[in-house]
Write a protein that holds these residues in place. Sequence first.
Motif, short mmCIF file in Angstrom:
data_model
loop_
_atom_site.label_atom_id
_atom_site.label_comp_id
_atom_site.label_asym_id
_atom_site.label_seq_id
_atom_site.Cartn_x
_atom_site.Cartn_y
_atom_site.Cartn_z
N TRP A 75 0.87 -1.22 -0.09
CA TRP A 75 0.06 -0.07 -0.07
C TRP A 75 0.91 1.11 0.02
N VAL A 76 0.27 2.22 -0.51
CA VAL A 76 1.02 3.68 -0.45
C VAL A 76 0.02 4.64 0.15
N GLU A 77 0.48 5.37 1.16
CA GLU A 77 -0.66 6.18 1.77
C GLU A 77 -0.70 7.48 0.46
N GLY A 78 -1.87 7.49 0.14
CA GLY A 78 -2.22 8.71 -0.99
C GLY A 78 -2.64 9.91 0.00
N ALA A 79 -2.71 11.29 -0.72
CA ALA A 79 -2.96 12.52 -0.15
C ALA A 79 -4.67 12.30 0.34
N THR A 80 -5.27 11.61 -0.31
CA THR A 80 -6.86 11.60 -0.48
C THR A 80 -7.31 10.06 0.08
N ALA A 81 -6.62 9.10 -0.42
CA ALA A 81 -7.10 7.71 -0.24
C ALA A 81 -6.05 6.79 -0.37
N PRO A 82 -5.95 5.55 0.05
CA PRO A 82 -4.83 4.85 0.00
C PRO A 82 -4.79 4.17 -1.62
N ARG A 83 -3.53 4.04 -2.01
CA ARG A 83 -3.23 3.25 -3.29
C ARG A 83 -2.72 2.18 -3.19
N LEU A 84 -2.48 1.38 -4.31
CA LEU A 84 -1.47 0.24 -4.40
C LEU A 84 0.01 0.64 -5.11
N ALA A 85 0.89 0.18 -4.54
CA ALA A 85 2.29 0.28 -5.14
C ALA A 85 2.44 -0.20 -6.36
N GLY A 86 3.02 0.62 -7.43
CA GLY A 86 3.51 -0.06 -8.68
C GLY A 86 2.63 -0.39 -9.65
N VAL A 87 1.40 0.50 -9.61
CA VAL A 87 0.32 0.21 -10.56
C VAL A 87 0.59 1.09 -11.90
N LEU A 88 -0.06 0.68 -13.02
CA LEU A 88 0.19 1.31 -14.18
C LEU A 88 -0.30 2.89 -14.31
N ALA A 89 -1.29 2.96 -13.29
CA ALA A 89 -1.97 4.39 -13.22
C ALA A 89 -2.69 4.68 -12.13
N TYR A 90 -2.81 5.71 -11.49
CA TYR A 90 -3.89 5.71 -10.31
C TYR A 90 -4.65 7.15 -10.30
N PHE A 91 -5.83 6.94 -9.89
CA PHE A 91 -6.56 8.31 -9.69
C PHE A 91 -7.12 8.32 -8.21
N GLU A 92 -6.64 9.26 -7.78
CA GLU A 92 -7.12 9.58 -6.51
C GLU A 92 -8.51 10.62 -6.53
N CYS A 93 -9.42 10.17 -5.76
CA CYS A 93 -10.77 10.71 -5.83
C CYS A 93 -11.52 11.15 -4.58
N ARG A 94 -12.06 12.46 -4.82
CA ARG A 94 -13.06 12.88 -3.64
C ARG A 94 -14.20 12.55 -3.88
N PRO A 95 -15.19 12.04 -3.32
CA PRO A 95 -16.77 11.64 -3.65
C PRO A 95 -17.25 13.07 -4.28
N TRP A 96 -18.04 12.82 -5.43
CA TRP A 96 -18.76 13.71 -5.87
C TRP A 96 -20.28 13.49 -6.13
N ALA A 97 -20.50 12.26 -6.51
CA ALA A 97 -22.09 11.94 -6.40
C ALA A 97 -22.01 10.36 -6.57
N ALA A 98 -23.46 9.80 -6.12
CA ALA A 98 -23.45 8.34 -6.44
C ALA A 98 -25.01 8.23 -7.04
N TYR A 99 -24.91 7.12 -8.01
CA TYR A 99 -26.36 7.02 -8.61
C TYR A 99 -26.75 5.60 -8.72
N TYR A 128 -20.43 5.07 -8.80
CA TYR A 128 -19.69 6.19 -7.81
C TYR A 128 -18.87 7.10 -8.86
N LEU A 129 -19.36 8.50 -8.50
CA LEU A 129 -18.39 9.48 -9.55
C LEU A 129 -17.39 10.11 -8.42
N GLY A 130 -16.23 10.21 -8.79
CA GLY A 130 -15.21 11.19 -7.87
C GLY A 130 -14.44 12.21 -8.65
N GLN A 131 -14.23 13.11 -7.66
CA GLN A 131 -13.37 14.13 -8.59
C GLN A 131 -11.91 13.80 -8.40
N VAL A 132 -11.23 13.66 -9.40
CA VAL A 132 -9.96 13.51 -9.56
C VAL A 132 -8.99 14.45 -8.72
#
Length: 178
Positions: free
Chosen positions: A110-134, A142-146
């Motif tokens: 695991w990597v401690e992200g600024a907003t949410a945890p993420r996985l080490a070594g992934v191809l790409a990542y997008f940390e998101c704040r919750p925006w909306a859910a439908y 789940y829609l998130g603001q990157v």
Amino acid sequence: MMSTPRPGEAPEVAGRTSTPKDHRFRGSLGRFATGVAIVTFDGATKRHGITVNSFTSVSMEPPLALVSIARTAKAHDELAGRPFTVNILGAEQRYLATHFAGRPGHEPRWVEGATAPRLAGVLAYFECRPWAAYDGGDHTLYLGQVVDFDYRHGDALAFANGTYTTIPDRELGMEDLL
């Protein structure tokens, strides 16, 4: 008794059993090759990860991303209203896809992200704040603001026709053409 849906409405599915047509629908959807991602977040008592192949960009301004999570997923309810990270897997990370799909194996790094945890070594990542859910039928969208993102070069893990495959990296990506 279930009612017939009006145009634009989804049919009722409560208490419904699987039919051969459902299997054909699922099989038809499986012909669309997708990337493989893991949605990670901190829950009330522990860290969670959910393997998904339903992820898409929604908007560039503001930057928005969407994931579709099955209502039957163990962590579904805990994700509501929480920051999350979409982790795009490299071809060599199939073990992570199976781990978070319910067949635990190697423990992830695991990597401690600024907003949410993420996985080490992934191809790409997008940390998101919750925006909306439908409501999305048997899923929630789940829609998130990157708020943070990055990528590395490498082959991508993909899923099509019920199996994992690889999408090779090309030296000149779309980001270099813009």
